[in-house]
Design a protein around this motif. Structure first.
Motif, PDB file in Angstrom:
ATOM      1  N   GLU A  39      13.773  50.414  19.516  1.00  0.00           N
ATOM      2  CA  GLU A  39      13.948  51.145  20.699  1.00  0.00           C
ATOM      3  C   GLU A  39      12.648  51.510  21.308  1.00  0.00           C
ATOM      4  OE1 GLU A  39      16.290  54.801  22.566  1.00  0.00           O
ATOM      5  OE2 GLU A  39      17.547  53.338  21.459  1.00  0.00           O
ATOM      6  N   VAL A  40      12.225  51.195  22.664  1.00  0.00           N
ATOM      7  CA  VAL A  40      11.250  51.491  23.280  1.00  0.00           C
ATOM      8  C   VAL A  40      11.486  52.117  24.790  1.00  0.00           C
ATOM      9  CG1 VAL A  40       8.990  50.756  24.305  1.00  0.00           C
ATOM     10  CG2 VAL A  40       9.542  49.870  22.294  1.00  0.00           C
ATOM     11  N   ASP A  41      11.161  53.397  25.077  1.00  0.00           N
ATOM     12  CA  ASP A  41      11.515  53.985  26.126  1.00  0.00           C
ATOM     13  C   ASP A  41      12.970  53.787  26.478  1.00  0.00           C
ATOM     14  OD1 ASP A  41      10.452  55.156  28.568  1.00  0.00           O
ATOM     15  OD2 ASP A  41      10.393  53.227  29.775  1.00  0.00           O
ATOM     16  N   HIS A  42      13.651  54.102  25.631  1.00  0.00           N
ATOM     17  CA  HIS A  42      15.164  54.141  25.891  1.00  0.00           C
ATOM     18  C   HIS A  42      15.864  52.577  25.906  1.00  0.00           C
ATOM     19  CE1 HIS A  42      14.750  58.511  25.916  1.00  0.00           C
ATOM     20  NE2 HIS A  42      13.869  58.316  27.149  1.00  0.00           N
ATOM     21  N   ILE A  43      15.108  51.765  25.741  1.00  0.00           N
ATOM     22  CA  ILE A  43      15.762  50.329  25.801  1.00  0.00           C
ATOM     23  C   ILE A  43      15.617  50.045  24.170  1.00  0.00           C
ATOM     24  CG2 ILE A  43      15.421  48.025  26.546  1.00  0.00           C
ATOM     25  CD1 ILE A  43      13.914  49.281  29.059  1.00  0.00           C
ATOM     26  N   ARG A  44      16.727  49.375  23.988  1.00  0.00           N
ATOM     27  CA  ARG A  44      17.207  48.991  22.453  1.00  0.00           C
ATOM     28  C   ARG A  44      16.887  47.578  22.497  1.00  0.00           C
ATOM     29  NH1 ARG A  44      22.915  49.859  20.680  1.00  0.00           N
ATOM     30  NH2 ARG A  44      22.209  52.065  20.784  1.00  0.00           N
ATOM     31  N   TYR A  45      16.392  47.154  21.296  1.00  0.00           N
ATOM     32  CA  TYR A  45      16.210  45.474  21.049  1.00  0.00           C
ATOM     33  C   TYR A  45      16.480  45.235  19.586  1.00  0.00           C
ATOM     34  CZ  TYR A  45      11.870  46.556  19.195  1.00  0.00           C
ATOM     35  OH  TYR A  45      10.632  46.979  18.264  1.00  0.00           O
ATOM     36  N   GLY A  46      16.878  44.037  19.237  1.00  0.00           N
ATOM     37  CA  GLY A  46      17.091  43.637  18.116  1.00  0.00           C
ATOM     38  C   GLY A  46      16.288  42.381  17.546  1.00  0.00           C
ATOM     39  N   ILE A  47      15.845  41.979  16.704  1.00  0.00           N
ATOM     40  CA  ILE A  47      15.268  40.725  16.092  1.00  0.00           C
ATOM     41  C   ILE A  47      16.091  40.432  15.063  1.00  0.00           C
ATOM     42  CG2 ILE A  47      13.096  39.626  15.070  1.00  0.00           C
ATOM     43  CD1 ILE A  47      11.593  41.759  16.513  1.00  0.00           C
ATOM     44  N   LYS A  51      17.642  33.197   8.017  1.00  0.00           N
ATOM     45  CA  LYS A  51      17.067  32.881   6.644  1.00  0.00           C
ATOM     46  C   LYS A  51      16.541  31.528   6.508  1.00  0.00           C
ATOM     47  CE  LYS A  51      19.098  37.263   5.223  1.00  0.00           C
ATOM     48  NZ  LYS A  51      20.052  37.675   4.011  1.00  0.00           N
ATOM     49  N   LYS A  52      17.528  30.425   6.925  1.00  0.00           N
ATOM     50  CA  LYS A  52      17.436  29.135   6.462  1.00  0.00           C
ATOM     51  C   LYS A  52      16.862  28.316   7.697  1.00  0.00           C
ATOM     52  CE  LYS A  52      21.630  29.314   3.706  1.00  0.00           C
ATOM     53  NZ  LYS A  52      23.063  28.784   3.395  1.00  0.00           N
ATOM     54  N   SER A  53      16.147  28.850   8.472  1.00  0.00           N
ATOM     55  CA  SER A  53      15.563  28.252   9.606  1.00  0.00           C
ATOM     56  C   SER A  53      14.180  29.036   9.912  1.00  0.00           C
ATOM     57  CB  SER A  53      16.429  27.798  10.667  1.00  0.00           C
ATOM     58  OG  SER A  53      16.531  28.802  11.748  1.00  0.00           O
ATOM     59  N   ASP A  54      13.594  28.482  11.101  1.00  0.00           N
ATOM     60  CA  ASP A  54      12.464  29.397  11.500  1.00  0.00           C
ATOM     61  C   ASP A  54      12.882  29.874  13.130  1.00  0.00           C
ATOM     62  OD1 ASP A  54      12.742  26.887  13.061  1.00  0.00           O
ATOM     63  OD2 ASP A  54      10.471  26.534  12.643  1.00  0.00           O
ATOM     64  N   ILE A  55      14.106  29.935  13.403  1.00  0.00           N
ATOM     65  CA  ILE A  55      14.538  30.663  14.175  1.00  0.00           C
ATOM     66  C   ILE A  55      14.715  31.941  14.486  1.00  0.00           C
ATOM     67  CG2 ILE A  55      16.435  30.745  16.202  1.00  0.00           C
ATOM     68  CD1 ILE A  55      14.671  27.750  16.503  1.00  0.00           C
ATOM     69  N   SER A  56      14.195  32.713  15.442  1.00  0.00           N
ATOM     70  CA  SER A  56      14.320  34.196  15.361  1.00  0.00           C
ATOM     71  C   SER A  56      14.965  34.284  16.888  1.00  0.00           C
ATOM     72  CB  SER A  56      13.110  35.000  15.370  1.00  0.00           C
ATOM     73  OG  SER A  56      12.506  34.919  14.273  1.00  0.00           O
ATOM     74  N   TYR A  57      15.938  35.166  17.002  1.00  0.00           N
ATOM     75  CA  TYR A  57      16.566  35.665  18.341  1.00  0.00           C
ATOM     76  C   TYR A  57      16.028  37.084  18.693  1.00  0.00           C
ATOM     77  CZ  TYR A  57      20.134  31.829  18.427  1.00  0.00           C
ATOM     78  OH  TYR A  57      20.846  30.892  18.756  1.00  0.00           O
ATOM     79  N   ILE A  58      15.597  37.331  20.051  1.00  0.00           N
ATOM     80  CA  ILE A  58      15.240  38.679  20.298  1.00  0.00           C
ATOM     81  C   ILE A  58      16.028  38.975  21.290  1.00  0.00           C
ATOM     82  CG2 ILE A  58      13.352  40.133  21.332  1.00  0.00           C
ATOM     83  CD1 ILE A  58      11.114  38.539  19.898  1.00  0.00           C
ATOM     84  N   VAL A  59      16.931  40.033  21.304  1.00  0.00           N
ATOM     85  CA  VAL A  59      17.902  40.418  22.036  1.00  0.00           C
ATOM     86  C   VAL A  59      17.575  42.165  22.718  1.00  0.00           C
ATOM     87  CG1 VAL A  59      20.433  40.789  22.236  1.00  0.00           C
ATOM     88  CG2 VAL A  59      19.535  39.369  20.420  1.00  0.00           C
ATOM     89  N   ILE A  60      17.775  42.020  23.958  1.00  0.00           N
ATOM     90  CA  ILE A  60      17.384  43.230  24.607  1.00  0.00           C
ATOM     91  C   ILE A  60      18.718  43.697  25.300  1.00  0.00           C
ATOM     92  CG2 ILE A  60      15.819  44.409  26.182  1.00  0.00           C
ATOM     93  CD1 ILE A  60      14.180  42.869  24.280  1.00  0.00           C
TER      94      ILE A  60
END
Length: 253
Positions: A39-47, A51-60
């Motif tokens: 969380e930065v400046d009251h804005i939550r995010y998730g990464i 595990k089985k690929s090189d894909i990463s989701y970044i969710v705001i």
């Protein structure tokens, strides 16, 4: 539509569950993903690193508290010089962004860089709803500028983030990797329409517009830039149409 159906549905799921409190929105994905929350400046995010690929989701997360509303209201412009390279062409341009969205994206980017993760080996998909979608787009641009691989950007009910004069350039940068999903009577994507003399904000990116009669229309840029007037549609637009649950409902029809 260039975005895969499974990516679209995964983004919708993540953009909904990021609202769940206590930093446990993605516990159902723990078996297949390494998950980090911040969380930065009251804005939550998730990464979420698959595990089985090189894909990463970044969710705001979208607007969830009074501090997020203040970020939404920082509508005046902040200029940032961006330098991008694409197809062996390097181009630098000063971009005028919504100040609140740019500030938040820069803070999140600086925090993510400190996480123990080999970002150079990951392919990132960015997503978010409302304010979260707006910040996700700017964050994706920061990743691209810094040499990281951005696979897709998918937003839901996203407000406008930049001046109309900068849209063509940003479309050149993101191209068909970027999709805005819009419920037809969601008022938030239309905000600041008609206030050109003050802000002159506009959308870029391809659009998936979902209609109440169980149909949708894929609209590529620049046709997607056509304004749906806030003033002409104000009697039809509904606050409920902006809720992420309504996006899930409409996508599942």
């Amino acid at each position: 539509m260039k975005i895969k159906e499974d990516v679209l549905r995964e983004c919708a799921y993540f953009s909904t569950t990021i609202y769940i409190d206590k930093y446990k929105p993605f516990k159902g994905k723990a078996n297949n993903h390494d998950i980090q929350n911040g969380e930065v400046d009251h804005i939550r995010y998730g990464i979420l690193n698959e595990k089985k690929s090189d894909i990463s989701y970044i969710v705001i997360r979208g607007t969830g508290n009074i501090w997020n509303i203040i970020t939404d209201l920082l509508v005046f412009c902040k200029t940032k010089m961006f330098t991008f390279q694409k197809e062996n062409v390097t181009h630098s341009k000063k971009i005028q962004f919504h100040k609140g969205f740019l500030n938040s994206a820069e803070m999140i980017f600086n925090q993510i860089k400190e996480i123990d993760m080999d970002m150079s080996k990951r392919k990132f998909i960015f997503t978010g709803h409302s304010l979260g979608g707006a910040v996700a787009v700017v964050l994706a641009l920061l990743f691209i500028e810094n040499g990281y691989h951005v696979e897709n950007v998918v937003t839901f009910g996203q407000p406008k983030i930049c001046k109309e004069k900068d849209c063509k350039f940003l479309q050149w940068v993101l191209g068909d990797r970027f999709l805005r999903v819009v419920n037809n009577f969601d008022l938030v994507p239309n905000l600041m329409t008609g206030f050109w003399f003050l802000f002159n904000y506009a959308h870029f990116g391809d659009e998936l517009r979902i209609y109440s009669h169980k149909t949708s229309n894929y609209i590529p840029f620049p046709k997607s830039q056509k304004e749906h007037s806030f003033f002409k549609q104000i009697k039809k637009e509904k606050v409920t149409e902006h809720h992420m649950n309504f996006y899930i409902r409409n996508l599942n029809k």
